[in-house]
Write a protein that holds these residues in place. Structure first.
Motif, PDB file in Angstrom:
ATOM      1  N   ALA A  45       0.833  -1.211   0.000  1.00  0.00           N
ATOM      2  CA  ALA A  45       0.000   0.000   0.000  1.00  0.00           C
ATOM      3  C   ALA A  45       0.865   1.257   0.000  1.00  0.00           C
ATOM      4  CB  ALA A  45      -0.941  -0.011   1.211  1.00  0.00           C
ATOM      5  N   ARG A  46       1.952   1.223   0.824  1.00  0.00           N
ATOM      6  CA  ARG A  46       2.852   2.367   0.863  1.00  0.00           C
ATOM      7  C   ARG A  46       3.551   2.565  -0.478  1.00  0.00           C
ATOM      8  NH1 ARG A  46       3.986   0.513   6.191  1.00  0.00           N
ATOM      9  NH2 ARG A  46       5.854  -0.588   5.454  1.00  0.00           N
ATOM     10  N   VAL A  47       3.934   1.450  -1.086  1.00  0.00           N
ATOM     11  CA  VAL A  47       4.596   1.527  -2.393  1.00  0.00           C
ATOM     12  C   VAL A  47       3.645   2.140  -3.426  1.00  0.00           C
ATOM     13  CG1 VAL A  47       5.502   0.182  -4.313  1.00  0.00           C
ATOM     14  CG2 VAL A  47       6.226  -0.347  -1.968  1.00  0.00           C
ATOM     15  N   SER A  48       2.368   1.706  -3.389  1.00  0.00           N
ATOM     16  CA  SER A  48       1.387   2.244  -4.326  1.00  0.00           C
ATOM     17  C   SER A  48       1.188   3.747  -4.112  1.00  0.00           C
ATOM     18  CB  SER A  48       0.055   1.511  -4.156  1.00  0.00           C
ATOM     19  OG  SER A  48      -0.931   2.054  -5.009  1.00  0.00           O
ATOM     20  N   SER A  49       1.118   4.165  -2.831  1.00  0.00           N
ATOM     21  CA  SER A  49       0.962   5.579  -2.521  1.00  0.00           C
ATOM     22  C   SER A  49       2.169   6.386  -3.002  1.00  0.00           C
ATOM     23  CB  SER A  49       0.763   5.762  -1.019  1.00  0.00           C
ATOM     24  OG  SER A  49       0.690   7.114  -0.685  1.00  0.00           O
ATOM     25  N   LEU A  50       3.349   5.842  -2.777  1.00  0.00           N
ATOM     26  CA  LEU A  50       4.561   6.533  -3.227  1.00  0.00           C
ATOM     27  C   LEU A  50       4.601   6.651  -4.744  1.00  0.00           C
ATOM     28  CD1 LEU A  50       7.188   4.957  -0.785  1.00  0.00           C
ATOM     29  CD2 LEU A  50       6.366   7.323  -0.801  1.00  0.00           C
ATOM     30  N   GLU A  51       4.126   5.594  -5.413  1.00  0.00           N
ATOM     31  CA  GLU A  51       4.104   5.649  -6.872  1.00  0.00           C
ATOM     32  C   GLU A  51       3.145   6.736  -7.359  1.00  0.00           C
ATOM     33  OE1 GLU A  51       3.058   1.707  -7.951  1.00  0.00           O
ATOM     34  OE2 GLU A  51       5.129   0.944  -7.932  1.00  0.00           O
ATOM     35  N   ASP A  52       1.984   6.855  -6.688  1.00  0.00           N
ATOM     36  CA  ASP A  52       1.024   7.897  -7.051  1.00  0.00           C
ATOM     37  C   ASP A  52       1.632   9.280  -6.822  1.00  0.00           C
ATOM     38  OD1 ASP A  52      -0.798   5.969  -7.721  1.00  0.00           O
ATOM     39  OD2 ASP A  52      -1.896   6.070  -5.823  1.00  0.00           O
ATOM     40  N   ARG A  53       2.297   9.465  -5.694  1.00  0.00           N
ATOM     41  CA  ARG A  53       2.916  10.750  -5.392  1.00  0.00           C
ATOM     42  C   ARG A  53       4.029  11.084  -6.386  1.00  0.00           C
ATOM     43  NH1 ARG A  53       4.328  10.535   0.878  1.00  0.00           N
ATOM     44  NH2 ARG A  53       5.234  12.575   0.342  1.00  0.00           N
ATOM     45  N   LEU A  54       4.755  10.056  -6.781  1.00  0.00           N
ATOM     46  CA  LEU A  54       5.808  10.255  -7.759  1.00  0.00           C
ATOM     47  C   LEU A  54       5.232  10.694  -9.099  1.00  0.00           C
ATOM     48  CD1 LEU A  54       8.763  10.078  -8.619  1.00  0.00           C
ATOM     49  CD2 LEU A  54       8.413   7.629  -9.103  1.00  0.00           C
ATOM     50  N   ALA A  55       4.120  10.046  -9.503  1.00  0.00           N
ATOM     51  CA  ALA A  55       3.479  10.419 -10.766  1.00  0.00           C
ATOM     52  C   ALA A  55       2.967  11.861 -10.710  1.00  0.00           C
ATOM     53  CB  ALA A  55       2.331   9.446 -11.073  1.00  0.00           C
ATOM     54  N   GLU A  56       2.377  12.258  -9.564  1.00  0.00           N
ATOM     55  CA  GLU A  56       1.883  13.620  -9.404  1.00  0.00           C
ATOM     56  C   GLU A  56       3.031  14.622  -9.452  1.00  0.00           C
ATOM     57  OE1 GLU A  56      -0.929  16.615  -8.963  1.00  0.00           O
ATOM     58  OE2 GLU A  56      -1.215  14.460  -9.328  1.00  0.00           O
ATOM     59  N   ALA A  57       4.132  14.265  -8.786  1.00  0.00           N
ATOM     60  CA  ALA A  57       5.299  15.150  -8.790  1.00  0.00           C
ATOM     61  C   ALA A  57       5.857  15.300 -10.202  1.00  0.00           C
ATOM     62  CB  ALA A  57       6.372  14.605  -7.847  1.00  0.00           C
ATOM     63  N   GLN A  58       5.869  14.220 -10.961  1.00  0.00           N
ATOM     64  CA  GLN A  58       6.344  14.297 -12.340  1.00  0.00           C
ATOM     65  C   GLN A  58       5.427  15.170 -13.198  1.00  0.00           C
ATOM     66  OE1 GLN A  58       6.557  10.157 -13.384  1.00  0.00           O
ATOM     67  NE2 GLN A  58       8.686   9.943 -12.694  1.00  0.00           N
ATOM     68  N   LYS A  59       4.114  15.062 -12.946  1.00  0.00           N
ATOM     69  CA  LYS A  59       3.158  15.897 -13.679  1.00  0.00           C
ATOM     70  C   LYS A  59       3.378  17.368 -13.358  1.00  0.00           C
ATOM     71  CE  LYS A  59      -1.786  16.676 -14.297  1.00  0.00           C
ATOM     72  NZ  LYS A  59      -3.153  16.255 -13.869  1.00  0.00           N
ATOM     73  N   ASN A  60       3.528  17.690 -12.045  1.00  0.00           N
ATOM     74  CA  ASN A  60       3.783  19.080 -11.644  1.00  0.00           C
ATOM     75  C   ASN A  60       5.090  19.600 -12.241  1.00  0.00           C
ATOM     76  OD1 ASN A  60       1.438  19.112 -10.141  1.00  0.00           O
ATOM     77  ND2 ASN A  60       2.454  18.569  -8.216  1.00  0.00           N
ATOM     78  N   ASN A  61       6.068  18.715 -12.280  1.00  0.00           N
ATOM     79  CA  ASN A  61       7.354  19.109 -12.839  1.00  0.00           C
ATOM     80  C   ASN A  61       7.215  19.462 -14.323  1.00  0.00           C
ATOM     81  OD1 ASN A  61      10.284  19.416 -12.655  1.00  0.00           O
ATOM     82  ND2 ASN A  61      10.377  17.569 -13.931  1.00  0.00           N
ATOM     83  N   ASP A  62       6.408  18.663 -15.032  1.00  0.00           N
ATOM     84  CA  ASP A  62       6.179  18.946 -16.451  1.00  0.00           C
ATOM     85  C   ASP A  62       5.464  20.289 -16.632  1.00  0.00           C
ATOM     86  OD1 ASP A  62       7.383  16.554 -17.100  1.00  0.00           O
ATOM     87  OD2 ASP A  62       5.489  15.439 -17.252  1.00  0.00           O
ATOM     88  N   GLU A  63       4.451  20.563 -15.756  1.00  0.00           N
ATOM     89  CA  GLU A  63       3.721  21.825 -15.847  1.00  0.00           C
ATOM     90  C   GLU A  63       4.644  23.001 -15.557  1.00  0.00           C
ATOM     91  OE1 GLU A  63       0.488  21.410 -13.183  1.00  0.00           O
ATOM     92  OE2 GLU A  63      -0.702  20.127 -14.509  1.00  0.00           O
ATOM     93  N   LEU A  64       5.515  22.853 -14.555  1.00  0.00           N
ATOM     94  CA  LEU A  64       6.460  23.913 -14.224  1.00  0.00           C
ATOM     95  C   LEU A  64       7.416  24.178 -15.386  1.00  0.00           C
ATOM     96  CD1 LEU A  64       7.299  23.067 -10.500  1.00  0.00           C
ATOM     97  CD2 LEU A  64       6.017  25.048 -11.341  1.00  0.00           C
ATOM     98  N   ARG A  65       7.835  23.112 -16.036  1.00  0.00           N
ATOM     99  CA  ARG A  65       8.714  23.278 -17.191  1.00  0.00           C
ATOM    100  C   ARG A  65       8.003  24.055 -18.305  1.00  0.00           C
ATOM    101  NH1 ARG A  65      13.346  20.221 -17.534  1.00  0.00           N
ATOM    102  NH2 ARG A  65      13.691  18.722 -15.829  1.00  0.00           N
ATOM    103  N   THR A  66       6.719  23.707 -18.518  1.00  0.00           N
ATOM    104  CA  THR A  66       5.945  24.413 -19.545  1.00  0.00           C
ATOM    105  C   THR A  66       5.802  25.892 -19.201  1.00  0.00           C
ATOM    106  OG1 THR A  66       4.706  22.388 -20.048  1.00  0.00           O
ATOM    107  CG2 THR A  66       3.731  24.495 -20.757  1.00  0.00           C
ATOM    108  N   SER A  67       5.468  26.177 -17.916  1.00  0.00           N
ATOM    109  CA  SER A  67       5.327  27.571 -17.478  1.00  0.00           C
ATOM    110  C   SER A  67       6.642  28.326 -17.620  1.00  0.00           C
ATOM    111  CB  SER A  67       4.848  27.629 -16.024  1.00  0.00           C
ATOM    112  OG  SER A  67       3.587  27.029 -15.890  1.00  0.00           O
ATOM    113  N   LEU A  68       7.727  27.675 -17.274  1.00  0.00           N
ATOM    114  CA  LEU A  68       9.040  28.305 -17.390  1.00  0.00           C
ATOM    115  C   LEU A  68       9.340  28.657 -18.847  1.00  0.00           C
ATOM    116  CD1 LEU A  68      11.708  29.177 -16.123  1.00  0.00           C
ATOM    117  CD2 LEU A  68      12.532  26.815 -16.386  1.00  0.00           C
ATOM    118  N   THR A  69       8.977  27.739 -19.737  1.00  0.00           N
ATOM    119  CA  THR A  69       9.201  27.991 -21.156  1.00  0.00           C
ATOM    120  C   THR A  69       8.376  29.186 -21.641  1.00  0.00           C
ATOM    121  OG1 THR A  69       9.664  25.630 -21.542  1.00  0.00           O
ATOM    122  CG2 THR A  69       9.067  26.977 -23.460  1.00  0.00           C
ATOM    123  N   GLU A  70       7.096  29.258 -21.194  1.00  0.00           N
ATOM    124  CA  GLU A  70       6.245  30.372 -21.593  1.00  0.00           C
ATOM    125  C   GLU A  70       6.781  31.691 -21.056  1.00  0.00           C
ATOM    126  OE1 GLU A  70       2.421  29.338 -20.169  1.00  0.00           O
ATOM    127  OE2 GLU A  70       2.019  27.854 -21.727  1.00  0.00           O
TER     128      GLU A  70
END
Length: 282
Positions: A45-70
């Motif tokens: 369960a902890r591994v699954s939660s960490l994987e979800d958090r990792l995916a969310e962090a990667q998504k936020n990172n992608d959005e930040l990269r897009t904003s930085l580019t703009e």
């Protein structure tokens, strides 16, 4: 025989004790196994939660990269336009300075107009006492004097005939008119919207014009005003100063205006008489 039973009995007892120990150990192993299973479930369960958090962090990172580019693109665009922006700012400063000069001109013009109005009021009312001025409303607008009189001060009710008490106010006005012999005088009648029902008066147009004519003739015949300076007019109900929906508004609209206008040469003389300190203010 007796000696043979003792070892057998001892062996049996050992087997029994050994079986009990084995059962106890087996039970302990089962409990430990169940604990391990629970820990494994929690870990998954902890591994699954960490994987979800990792995916969310990667998504936020992608959005930040897009904003930085703009933002970088906007910055580059702003830098590219900085030269043109400086030109626009300079043009805006010039427009502001031009507007300030125009505003200053308006202020000076208004000060001159205010000063001219003061001179005209002082000149045109110098023949009247303060008590005499309380019976009339005198205003100066753009170099023209307006004297407004309630119809009750001049006429009989619903009539154009001058009342006996009108002489008091007309004598005061005649002082102003006689004091400036070269000024033109327009007497203008005004009514409310109530229709008039008199056999010799068709409507409010007639009533207002007849009232203006009555005042003009009184100024000529009773106070010696040159008729060449006088003009009679009527505006009926079509020049209201208040709403005709209330009695007070109708009272204000039933009025006669005496408008005194200087000719062009007298007007220029008045401008020269305006207080210089006021014209130079601000």
């Amino acid at each position: 025989m007796k000696h043979f039973l003792k070892p057998l009995l001892l062996l049996t007892v050992c087997i029994i004790f050994t079986g009990c120990a084995a059962k106890k150990e087996l039970k302990s192993l089962k409990a430990e196994y169940q604990g391990c299973q629970l820990q494994l479930t929690e870990s998954r369960a902890r591994v699954s939660s960490l994987e979800d958090r990792l995916a969310e962090a990667q998504k936020n990172n992608d959005e930040l990269r897009t904003s930085l580019t703009e933002m970088q693109n906007l910055l580059n665009k702003s830098l590219a336009q900085s030269s043109q922006g400086n030109v626009n700012i300079a043009k805006l400063v010039d427009e502001i300075n031009s507007s300030n000069r125009f505003i200053q001109h308006l202020v000076e013009t208004k000060n001159k107009s205010d000063s001219l109005n003061i001179v005209m009021i002082n000149n045109l009312t110098r023949s009247l006492t303060r008590e005499e001025m309380q019976d009339m409303d005198i205003q100066v607008l753009k170099g023209v004097v307006y004297i407004s009189l309630d119809d009750k001060m001049l006429y009989r009710s619903g009539s154009y005939e001058i009342s006996e008490k009108a002489g008091q106010i007309l004598s005061k006005i005649s002082k102003i008119i006689l004091d400036y012999k070269d000024y033109d005088v327009l007497v203008e009648g005004n009514t409310d919207t109530d229709p008039i029902s008199r056999p010799n008066i068709r409507n409010n147009w007639d009533l207002s014009a007849l009232r203006g004519s009555s005042v003009v003739q009184a100024l000529q015949e009773d106070y010696g005003i040159d008729p060449k300076r006088l003009t009679a007019a009527g505006r009926g109900e079509y020049n209201p100063v208040a709403s005709n929906d209330t009695p007070d508004g109708k009272t204000r609209n039933r009025r006669t205006q005496i408008i005194i206008t200087p000719k062009l040469d007298q007007f220029m003389d008045l401008i020269e008489q305006a207080p210089q300190s006021s014209l130079d203010a601000d």
